[in-house]
Write a protein that holds these residues in place. Structure first.
Motif: not given
Length: 604
Positions: A469-471, A93-94, A348-351, A113-119
């Motif tokens: 909790k911040n989501i 899901g992630f 972090v919350s948006n991830i 609005g997240v620019n993410l790279e998964i390794i």
């Protein structure tokens, strides 16, 4: 691959091995030639506490557009965040929330609005090195460290977090000063649901006591090891904490070569097909006898595809117990750098928000599962989408009349995450897992944890739920509850627990609080199981009075568990047998002590 930390070659205790090998070289000769020298005594501990509510909420949600496979240009100007993790379906899901290894057009990460790279990284030592490199660059003034060798966070098994966080914290304190930097669990995105398992002959399932004296190949300290230890303790079996010795009165766990879960499977196959044995020093009541024994490997603790390898090559073996039974044991957790996350809470919350939203889409729509399998295959560069799709759901096979199971994962939506950490129903499942594994590390001391790491970082310091909790603005629903309305008939585990009561009384003594807490933790981890609680006494006093006393003592244990949040309808039977079913000779004080017990049986 390590289970607790799901590494492919050097897993959970890879770095400790360097120390242990050196120490072993010095002490090995002394150990070998010194019969009677005291070694670790096999332990019979209380198993992990289980909870009856299945964390599997489904929010009826409008279907969202599937992410494309084209890398996003919309977020390319935003700071890059890097996260590494094991090749594991529970993170699907992630991964699909990102569209693949890099944020894609139309993905939820892009929308948030997240620019993410998964390794993908299957070595624990490298995962740790990458987080340490990130902290080094962050400490040097880089607001967004992005070198190829650094990551803000990792995704690993939550039952591995006590070891990983504790060992990393020791290194951080030594390098930067006590308490300057911290690694913390910041949320969970999925769960192993069957793929992590103990494999053995079918009689281990029908008669768990037949495991006594067995040798099981496993990665010490990892999640499959935890599943095995849970099963032993839930059935009242001792576990030999010393992998170099053999105790005929306990379950013995042999450390797999290179800390590799595939080796766990291969060592079982090799032993069963060629007669290969391992040489272990015999121990009796915690003392070396001066003899060595050659023993075959009788079973293994592994995960997919290790399970498939065993079932393909061997006949007469089945899955004995898995994370389907201990359904809350092994979450896929996000472990990040606290100090960076505190400066960037929205990221972090948006991830987490993106991952939990994508997971909810997977629960509602089949083509989201298909797209997830494509993203997983691309990100891990391993196997086909069809493989990941089938293994996510779990597969069943039959060989020579025996049925076995492979694979099985779950993903978390927002409601699952809130429920798993106890924020929606008050039952903190992860705290039970974390504390139980912590006790295993300190009491069984695998590979010298106490000497090399020193102490476990407490749950309250290791887990930070602020970002969950911040989501805001995310679909949610009321938590599902396990269904206890039907009669359970299959025994999953049954163990005898020594609970101390006042003489002639049903009042639990304070000395048993630790044992009751461990029982509760086991119940939380096997939340889908129903329970029978049966009390027993010695033969002192009147038989009718003892019958009533045994029932009252069983009820006292139930009352404790209910007060902790275990629902009443989970108890299928509460009874007492008085003095009618002794397991030891009542003519001795030690025999009477053994007969004063409470038997707790898990049913499915």
């Amino acid at each position: 691959m390590g289970k607790i930390l799901r590494t492919e070659k050097l897993t959970t205790f890879s770095e400790l091995l360097i120390v242990i090998v050196a120490i072993g070289g010095i002490l090995g000769a002394v150990y070998y030639v010194s019969p009677g020298i005291k070694t670790a005594v096999s332990k019979q501990l209380n198993g992990m506490e289980l909870n009856g509510t299945d964390v599997n909420n489904v929010t009826n949600a409008d279907k969202l557009e599937l992410p494309s496979k084209e890398v996003s240009s919309e977020v390319s100007g935003k700071p890059l965040v890097r996260i590494a993790g094991y090749a594991w379906n529970a993170a699907s899901g992630f991964i699909v929330s990102n569209g693949g290894p890099k944020t894609t057009k139309g993905s939820l990460m892009e929308k948030n609005g997240v620019n993410l790279e998964i390794i993908r990284q299957d070595w624990l030592s490298e995962l740790r090195n990458m987080q340490m490199k990130f902290i080094e660059e962050f400490d040097g003034g880089e607001a967004f460290p992005t070198s190829d060798k650094s990551v803000f966070a990792i995704v690993i098994m939550g039952d591995g977090a006590p070891f990983y966080i504790s060992s990393a914290q020791k290194s951080l304190d030594e390098k930067y000063g006590k308490g300057k930097y911290h690694l913390q669990v910041m949320g969970a995105v999925g769960m192993s649901y069957g793929e992590d398992k103990l494999i053995g002959p079918p009689n281990w399932k029908s008669d768990p006591k037949s495991m006594k004296g067995a040798v099981i190949s496993a990665v010490l300290g990892d999640g499959d090891w935890v599943t095995t230890v849970n099963y032993c303790f839930a059935n009242g079996l001792k576990v030999n904490p010393d992998p170099a010795t053999y105790d005929a009165d306990a379950v013995n766990i042999y450390p797999s070569e290179n800390d590799d879960y595939i080796k766990s499977a291969e060592e079982l196959i090799k032993s069963q097909t060629t007669g290969w044995t391992v040489t272990l020093k015999e121990v009796n009541n915690g003392k070396l006898t001066g003899k060595s024994v050659n023993r075959k490997i009788d079973g293994c603790a592994t995960w997919t595809p290790g399970d498939k390898t065993v079932f393909d090559k061997l006949s007469g073996f089945v899955d004995i117990v898995s994370t389907k039974e201990f359904n809350n044991q092994m979450p896929a957790v996000l472990i990040g750098v606290k100090e960076w996350a505190t400066k960037n809470p929205e990221i972090v919350s948006n991830i987490l928000k993106s991952a939990l939203t994508a997971s909810n889409q997977m629960k509602n729509y089949e083509d989201w599962k298909v797209r997830a399998s494509e993203a997983v295959a691309t990100t891990y560069n391993m196997e086909t989408p069809e493989y990941w799709y089938k293994m996510f759901k779990g597969q069943q096979g039959t060989k020579n009349g025996l049925t076995y199971n492979m694979g099985g994962s779950k993903v978390f939506n927002y409601a699952d995450g809130m429920q798993y950490f106890g924020m929606s129903d008050g039952v903190n499942r992860y705290k039970s897992v974390y504390n139980q594994v912590s006790s295993y590390l300190t009491e069984l001391n695998p590979f010298g944890f106490n000497e090399n790491v020193g102490a476990v970082v407490p749950y309250e310091e290791a887990v930070n739920l602020f970002f969950l909790k911040n989501i805001n603005d995310i679909e949610s629903t009321a938590a599902d509850k396990a269904d206890y309305s039907t009669q359970a008939t299959e025994v999953m585990a049954s163990g005898e627990w020594k609970i101390n009561f006042g003489s002639g009384s049903a009042a639990v003594q304070n000395s048993s609080n630790k044992d009751l807490e461990k029982i509760y933790n086991l119940l939380v981890q096997a939340e889908n199981s129903k329970l029978t609680i049966v009390g027993h006494t010695d033969n002192v006093g009147n038989s009718e009075a003892n019958l009533a006393l045994s029932k009252n003592r069983a009820q006292a244990v139930v009352n404790y568990l209910k007060q902790k949040g275990i629902p009443e309808n989970r108890f299928q039977l509460i009874d007492g047998k008085g003095q009618s079913e002794p397991i030891a000779d009542n003519s001795s004080e030690s025999g009477k002590s053994k007969n004063r017990r409470v038997v707790i049986t898990f049913l499915k």
